[in-house]
Design a protein around this motif. Structure first.
Motif: not given
Length: 214
Positions: A121-141
């Motif tokens: 659902g939409l919530l799962a997509v949003f949370l999945g996107g947030a989790l993926g983005a958090a991993l990307v930001e962590t990798a950047q740092y």
């Protein structure tokens, strides 16, 4: 948030790479669909799954490469929500568009295609996107890319995934209605006068015997 920068050779290269990947993506989708059809998967389902998988992966990888590419800068962490967005509001229109659109594009195609492949659902997509983005930001740092790991980037990436899901929502898979003959081995559904009649193979054969005796 990553300091605003005008489009340069790296961004241009990423766009060209994304375009160049289209033929390869189509070929990959064709191979996957052919394999599924050969295993007995219905043709429409095979193509749907294959295109969704390839679109989500091939549409995300070039942008991941872009945001993980090192740049000159001290880097840092910004954990105050909306602080970078407020600062961005004072920038010129081109910079605002580059930052907003660029961050939303990261997981837009993933959000577009994943619901076509999986029951989410939409919530799962949003949370999945947030989790993926958090991993990307962590990798950047963690990898010292010189970029600022910002919570606002996470919000924009997740919002992009959500927008992608909304864009494809009309084509999401609809669960089929349960058959009235479910649970009855050998049952057949006959439709007549707007009603569903459940007929088993035993009843059909018994009716045929009666007709023969008449």
């Amino acid at each position: 948030m990553t300091p605003p920068l005008a489009i340069n050779a790296l961004e241009t290269t990423t766009v060209f790479v994304s375009i160049a990947l289209v033929p390869l993506g189509l070929l990959t989708a064709w191979v996957l669909a052919a394999m599924r059809i050969r295993r007995g998967t219905p043709r429409r389902t095979a193509w749907r799954y294959s295109v969704a998988e390839v679109g989500a992966v091939f549409g995300t990888l070039p942008w991941l490469f872009l945001v993980l590419t090192p740049r000159g800068g001290d880097g840092g962490v910004q954990l105050i929500p909306f602080a970078d967005l407020i600062d961005l509001a004072a920038a010129d229109p081109r910079t605002i568009i580059e930052q907003l659109v660029g961050n939303m594009l990261l997981f837009f195609l993933a959000g577009l295609f994943v619901p076509l492949r999986f029951r989410v659902g939409l919530l799962a997509v949003f949370l999945g996107g947030a989790l993926g983005a958090a991993l990307v930001e962590t990798a950047q740092y963690a990898f010292g890319t010189g970029r600022v790991a910002s919570v606002d980037d996470v919000l924009l990436n997740a919002a992009g995934a959500l927008l992608g899901a909304l864009a494809s929502r009309r084509w999401w898979r609809v669960s089929p209605a349960p058959s009235v003959a479910a649970g009855v081995p050998g049952a057949t559904v006959l439709r007549s006068a707007g009603r569903d009649w459940r007929v088993t193979s035993f009843e059909v054969s018994r009716g045929t015997d009666r007709a023969a005796r008449c």
